[in-house]
Design an enzyme around this catalytic site. Structure first.
Site, PDB file in Angstrom:
ATOM      1  N   CYS A 117       0.859  -1.170   0.000  1.00 61.56           N
ATOM      2  CA  CYS A 117       0.000   0.000   0.000  1.00 61.56           C
ATOM      3  C   CYS A 117       0.899   1.226   0.000  1.00 61.56           C
ATOM      4  CB  CYS A 117      -0.946   0.010   1.205  1.00 61.56           C
ATOM      5  SG  CYS A 117      -2.346   1.155   1.029  1.00 61.56           S
ATOM      6  N   LYS A 199     -12.169  -4.953   2.541  1.00 63.07           N
ATOM      7  CA  LYS A 199     -11.634  -4.048   3.554  1.00 63.07           C
ATOM      8  C   LYS A 199     -12.583  -2.868   3.698  1.00 63.07           C
ATOM      9  CE  LYS A 199      -7.557  -1.241   4.702  1.00 63.07           C
ATOM     10  NZ  LYS A 199      -6.216  -0.833   4.251  1.00 63.07           N
ATOM     11  N   GLU A 237     -16.744  -8.080  -4.382  1.00 66.49           N
ATOM     12  CA  GLU A 237     -15.336  -7.675  -4.292  1.00 66.49           C
ATOM     13  C   GLU A 237     -14.423  -8.903  -4.262  1.00 66.49           C
ATOM     14  OE1 GLU A 237     -13.671  -4.971  -4.400  1.00 66.49           O
ATOM     15  OE2 GLU A 237     -14.902  -3.263  -3.795  1.00 66.49           O
ATOM     16  N   LYS A 252     -11.210  -7.375   6.573  1.00 65.38           N
ATOM     17  CA  LYS A 252     -10.687  -6.430   7.566  1.00 65.38           C
ATOM     18  C   LYS A 252     -11.711  -5.319   7.788  1.00 65.38           C
ATOM     19  CE  LYS A 252      -6.751  -3.357   8.515  1.00 65.38           C
ATOM     20  NZ  LYS A 252      -5.512  -2.765   7.996  1.00 65.38           N
TER      21      LYS A 252
END
Length: 326
Positions: A117, A199, A237, A252
């Protein structure tokens, strides 16, 4: 009619353990490790009791502490020595995560998972390249497609350093496909991808952003992380990431999204991971410090609930303490 069905018979000591449905082992757990290029000593993380940022020179020692508890895998997060608009230290050959990964893989048997990230590396704290005028217009944030190449470069640089698995966490559309293609083209077809496939834009991330120095300088991440109100969207997703080559599917946070963990476990045959995040860790510590909860008991129960819901892998700040009790 007299019933002969008495479940309490199976709760007696000696029998209870034989019929326990869920087993928690140190090898189920992944311990996050924060490596900080800006310090030459360990720095306690105030909002996450028991955790520290460690300098690169102490990354091996920190991982050896984890391994001593029986936990075999770590996830590395980096705090770079400098930041810029694109987050270029994320893919630098001498970047903080790359240096730590080389040392850890050379000197230990740990399985190394690296966070892919840009939020810790960008001046603005967002997870990619900003769209034009994003600082002034709250409806604009990250340029999705312009970010893909940078995430791919970061993943390849981490694989070159020795990462066993890369974990893209930005929720950028197409990130798994871009990273898989880049890894394969660079000869790293054996490096697995643990995608943060579902997420959420959660309020439980506060302590982590303090630990990793990755809070947004403006705005928030609601335009690219998932809406906490949505469960069905998670399956969409995750399916996209599976189609693009994800090896492990991450949810998450963990505890507020047990339903999502369970749904993904039923729907897909891939390994499922859950991230027991910093806010979950911090709130249990805070309650325990007040004397309201038994910390060891609630920590273990929390992780058991994630395993029971369907998680094969649990990333957690409780990894070492819970593993020591297994």
């Amino acid at each position: 009619m007299h019933s002969t069905d008495r479940p309490r018979r199976l709760r007696r000591d000696g029998v209870r353990s034989m019929v326990s449905e869920t087993d928690l082992q140190p090898t189920d757990l992944v311990a996050p490790v924060f490596v900080d290029a800006t310090t030459d000593e360990r720095v306690p993380i105030e909002s996450m009791p028991g955790h520290e940022r460690v300098p690169v020179d102490e990354a091996v020692a920190r991982v050896e502490e984890v391994l001593a508890t029986g936990v075999e895998a770590v996830m590395l997060f980096g705090i770079p020595e400098s930041k810029d608009e694109e987050g270029s230290r994320a893919w630098a050959e001498d970047g903080v995560v790359q240096r730590a990964t080389r040392a850890i893989t050379a000197e230990t048997d740990a399985t190394v998972i690296t966070d892919v990230c840009l939020c810790e590396y960008t001046e603005h704290g967002h997870c990619g390249v900003l769209e034009a005028d994003a600082r002034d217009d709250p409806t604009l944030t990250v340029d999705n497609d312009a970010t893909l190449d940078l995430l791919a470069r970061t993943a390849v640089s981490q694989a070159e350093a020795g990462a066993d698995m890369v974990a893209p966490s930005s929720m950028t559309d197409g990130m798994v496909g871009a990273i898989r293609t880049a890894l394969d083209d660079a000869g790293f077809d054996d490096v697995a991808i643990m995608s943060y496939a579902a997420k959420y834009e959660s309020a439980f991330y506060g302590p982590f952003r303090d630990a990793a120095d990755g809070a947004p300088a403006f705005g928030d991440r609601r335009h690219y992380q998932m809406d906490p109100a949505n469960g069905r969207e998670a399956l969409r997703e995750v399916r996209l990431d599976v189609e693009q080559g994800a090896d492990v599917l991450m949810v998450k946070p963990g505890l507020p999204y047990l339903d999502v963990v369970s749904d993904i476990r039923r729907e897909f045959d891939h390994p499922v991971a859950a991230y027991n995040v910093s806010g979950e860790y911090a709130m249990l510590h805070a309650a325990a410090e007040k004397g309201w909860l038994d910390l060891d008991a609630v920590a273990r129960e929390s992780l058991l609930s994630l395993k029971r819901a369907g998680a094969d892998i649990i990333v957690t700040y409780f990894a070492e303490s819970v593993a020591a009790e297994c």
